[in-house]
Design an enzyme around this catalytic site. Structure first.
Site, PDB file in Angstrom:
ATOM      1  N   GLU A 223      43.172  45.834  38.474  1.00 39.70           N
ATOM      2  CA  GLU A 223      43.792  45.439  39.746  1.00 39.70           C
ATOM      3  C   GLU A 223      43.776  43.918  39.770  1.00 39.70           C
ATOM      4  O   GLU A 223      42.775  43.303  40.114  1.00 39.70           O
ATOM      5  CB  GLU A 223      42.971  46.012  40.921  1.00 39.70           C
ATOM      6  N   CYS A 257      44.914  39.309  47.601  1.00 42.06           N
ATOM      7  CA  CYS A 257      45.720  39.471  46.389  1.00 42.06           C
ATOM      8  C   CYS A 257      47.174  39.775  46.696  1.00 42.06           C
ATOM      9  O   CYS A 257      48.058  39.436  45.915  1.00 42.06           O
ATOM     10  CB  CYS A 257      45.136  40.577  45.517  1.00 42.06           C
TER      11      CYS A 257
HETATM   12  P1  NAD Z   1      37.620  36.820  38.830  1.00 38.14           P
HETATM   13  O1  NAD Z   1      38.502  37.428  37.794  1.00 38.14           O
HETATM   14  O2  NAD Z   1      37.159  35.419  38.633  1.00 38.14           O
HETATM   15  O3  NAD Z   1      36.297  37.693  39.030  1.00 38.14           O
HETATM   16  C1  NAD Z   1      36.315  39.098  39.249  1.00 38.14           C
HETATM   17  C2  NAD Z   1      35.053  39.717  38.708  1.00 38.14           C
HETATM   18  O4  NAD Z   1      34.997  39.472  37.305  1.00 38.14           O
HETATM   19  C3  NAD Z   1      33.747  39.194  39.293  1.00 38.14           C
HETATM   20  O5  NAD Z   1      32.887  40.295  39.550  1.00 38.14           O
HETATM   21  C4  NAD Z   1      33.196  38.307  38.205  1.00 38.14           C
HETATM   22  O6  NAD Z   1      31.779  38.308  38.140  1.00 38.14           O
HETATM   23  C5  NAD Z   1      33.741  38.909  36.926  1.00 38.14           C
HETATM   24  N1  NAD Z   1      33.969  37.896  35.886  1.00 38.14           N
HETATM   25  C6  NAD Z   1      34.345  36.609  36.074  1.00 38.14           C
HETATM   26  N2  NAD Z   1      34.481  35.985  34.876  1.00 38.14           N
HETATM   27  C7  NAD Z   1      34.168  36.902  33.929  1.00 38.14           C
HETATM   28  C8  NAD Z   1      34.121  36.863  32.499  1.00 38.14           C
HETATM   29  N3  NAD Z   1      34.423  35.773  31.801  1.00 38.14           N
HETATM   30  N4  NAD Z   1      33.768  37.986  31.846  1.00 38.14           N
HETATM   31  C9  NAD Z   1      33.482  39.119  32.533  1.00 38.14           C
HETATM   32  N5  NAD Z   1      33.515  39.207  33.886  1.00 38.14           N
HETATM   33  C10 NAD Z   1      33.845  38.120  34.572  1.00 38.14           C
HETATM   34  O7  NAD Z   1      38.430  36.992  40.187  1.00 38.14           O
HETATM   35  P2  NAD Z   1      38.012  36.521  41.624  1.00 38.14           P
HETATM   36  O8  NAD Z   1      38.048  35.044  41.727  1.00 38.14           O
HETATM   37  O9  NAD Z   1      36.765  37.227  42.061  1.00 38.14           O
HETATM   38  O10 NAD Z   1      39.198  37.146  42.498  1.00 38.14           O
HETATM   39  C11 NAD Z   1      40.419  36.504  42.657  1.00 38.14           C
HETATM   40  C12 NAD Z   1      41.494  37.162  41.823  1.00 38.14           C
HETATM   41  O11 NAD Z   1      41.437  38.555  41.991  1.00 38.14           O
HETATM   42  C13 NAD Z   1      42.888  36.781  42.257  1.00 38.14           C
HETATM   43  O12 NAD Z   1      43.692  36.623  41.132  1.00 38.14           O
HETATM   44  C14 NAD Z   1      43.350  37.953  43.077  1.00 38.14           C
HETATM   45  O13 NAD Z   1      44.740  38.101  43.173  1.00 38.14           O
HETATM   46  C15 NAD Z   1      42.714  39.069  42.356  1.00 38.14           C
HETATM   47  N6  NAD Z   1      42.537  40.197  43.238  1.00 38.14           N
HETATM   48  C16 NAD Z   1      43.228  41.338  42.984  1.00 38.14           C
HETATM   49  C17 NAD Z   1      43.093  42.407  43.845  1.00 38.14           C
HETATM   50  C18 NAD Z   1      43.848  43.683  43.633  1.00 38.14           C
HETATM   51  O14 NAD Z   1      43.503  44.668  44.269  1.00 38.14           O
HETATM   52  N7  NAD Z   1      44.842  43.731  42.773  1.00 38.14           N
HETATM   53  C19 NAD Z   1      42.250  42.321  44.949  1.00 38.14           C
HETATM   54  C20 NAD Z   1      41.560  41.139  45.156  1.00 38.14           C
HETATM   55  C21 NAD Z   1      41.689  40.083  44.284  1.00 38.14           C
END
Ligand code: NAD
Length: 465
Positions: A223, A257
């Protein structure tokens, strides 16, 4: 659970991760989670948690994001509660074997798809709706009979800590576990083998997750995010369009998002639309208590206000409070960062286009969005947008609300993600639909076995054809 961090949020010690996964696997292996009464009990426990602990969860969200109690109720608590109720109402129906038509060549026989739990699954959540994005998939995972490891985002540490404390009090702790921490813990978790990974977050980290999953051939739901466009046609109700777009842009301070990311408006109504939008955006931003989640995200969004070649209206910001005012950027360069990166803040670029066809071409030249919005009073224009673009979802004359319809699948396409959830779709995401064909033994036609003589061959050719 591991040692507390300085700010009070716990971090799971790396060695605990493998132990937790092994424990969850043992629970799944016991078969306990397959029973429907067990699943119901967990879902009812989760509902009770939300009822009894809403004030604590609201405080945690306020500490992490500055959001007030009603905002947290509407954005996080209420949608999870309604998903639980919807799931409890339909659980028996979804879990039942699904009869499939058997072709004449396979008669007599009974064919069924039998939903079975995948096993031990991983849910990784994002911080922007920290309860919704962890517990909503958890509902589907439990409903489907899995054991679950939950990894909330480290950027919402108070919510992560609250989930780690509260979930074991309301759910079977041998079947649902929470690990907390940052990238290092995520990396540890992703090295383990799961039977499904459900990830919510950025496209960049989505790639990391997919690579890790490939090592174990684990199926994934991603997602992700990206830029969700809004198309406003010349015949749209501009007052309603401006108000709804501004509201949707400011919910959670633009950190959603499926928030409108940029607007494509037909030239002929651009001045009237921009005037209304500015008024509404400033109103909505003022009424929104949420702030940017941290300094890094604040700096990133403020950085987008430069170097785009367009005009900025609004744009005041205060790093001490992490607040950015509702801001419109008119006619930026399409190649500038504000039109290339997901904004995830209260900044809304507006580009004018000569016609609807140009708007559609603009959208189709870019990665497929998570959501696409169209404001128009013409059924034909709406049909054109829906039929000639591809996106995870479409909202017509409204933004965000498509995600609150329980039986509409929620998910992206292309760069905005793969797979979907909500309602039955979520149940199926966490299930394997096992194909079972049951043949009676009373009839056992000799002609279906070799050697196939001329008569048998003729019959087989005609029937199997
Ligand atoms: P992110 O990708 O930075 O982090 C998401 C999760 O991934 C966190 O739990 C984090 O600990 C983990 N993570 C971060 N870096 C990692 C790595 N290198 N290896 C493994 N895991 C890692 O995203 P964010 O900043 O938390 O959220 C914002 C993004 O999420 C935006 O792009 C937004 O559009 C998207 N989003 C999508 C939805 C959806 O339902 N489609 C909902 C909310 C947010």
């Amino acid at each position: 659970m591991g040692k507390p961090e300085e700010d009070g949020a716990p971090v799971t010690a790396p060695c605990d991760v493998a132990d937790e996964v092994a424990r969850l696997r043992r629970t799944f292996g016991s078969g306990r989670t397959r029973s429907l009464p067990w699943r119901r009990e967990q879902l009812e426990g989760l509902l009770r948690l939300l009822d009894e602990r809403e004030p604590e969860l609201a405080v945690a969200i306020e500490q992490d994001l500055g959001r007030n109690a009603i905002g947290s109720f509407m954005g996080d608590i209420a949608p999870v509660r309604s998903e639980i109720r919807h799931t409890l109402k339909n659980l028996e129906k979804w879990a039942r074997p699904r009869k499939v038509r058997v072709p004449v060549t396979q008669q007599p026989g009974v064919a069924r798809e039998i939903p079975e739990p995948k096993g031990t699954v991983l849910v990784i959540g994002a911080w922007n709706f920290p309860i919704l994005l962890t517990l909503h998939p958890l509902v589907s995972a439990i409903a489907a009979g899995n054991t679950v490891l939950l990894k909330p985002s480290e950027l919402s540490p108070h919510v992560a800590a609250a989930l780690a404390t509260l979930l074991p009090l309301y759910l079977d702790p041998s079947a649902v576990a929470v690990v907390t921490g940052g990238v290092d813990v995520s990396t540890q978790v992703l090295a383990e083998r799961f039977d499904h990974i459900f990830f919510t977050g950025s496209t960049r980290v989505g790639q990391v997750v997919l690579e890790a999953a490939a090592k174990h051939l684990t199926p994934v739901t991603l997602e992700l995010g990206g830029k969700s466009p809004v198309i406003v046609t010349a015949d749209a109700d501009l007052d309603v369009a401006a108000r709804r777009i501004a509201w949707g842009k400011c919910v959670n301070n633009g950190q959603a998002c499926i928030a409108p990311d940029y607007v494509l408006v037909e030239d002929s109504v651009r001045p009237q639309f921009v005037e209304r939008l500015l008024t509404r955006l400033q109103e909505s931003a003022k009424a929104e208590p949420t702030r940017m989640v941290n300094e890094a995200h604040f700096d990133r969004v403020v950085g987008l206000l430069d170097g785009h070649g367009g005009d900025v209206v609004g744009g005041t910001h205060d790093r001490a409070t992490l607040k950015i005012a509702g801001t419109v950027v008119t006619d930026p360069d399409p190649d500038s960062p504000v039109m290339q990166e997901e904004i995830f803040g209260p900044v809304l670029p507006v580009m004018s286009v000569p016609s609807l066809a140009d708007a559609v071409a603009f959208v189709n030249d870019r990665p497929k969005p998570l959501a696409l919005y169209v404001f128009s009073n013409s059924g034909r224009s709406v049909d054109t947008v829906v039929s000639s673009t591809s996106s995870g979802s479409v909202g017509v004359n409204q933004v965000l609300y498509q995600m609150l319809v329980p039986e509409l699948p929620f998910g992206g396409v292309g760069e905005s993600g793969m797979g979907s959830y909500h309602g039955r779709k979520g149940f199926d995401t966490f299930s394997h639909l096992k194909a079972v064909l049951h043949k009676p033994t009373v009839i056992d036609l000799a002609l279906t076995y070799p050697p196939y003589g001329p008569i048998a061959s003729r019959i087989l050719r005609r029937v199997m054809g």
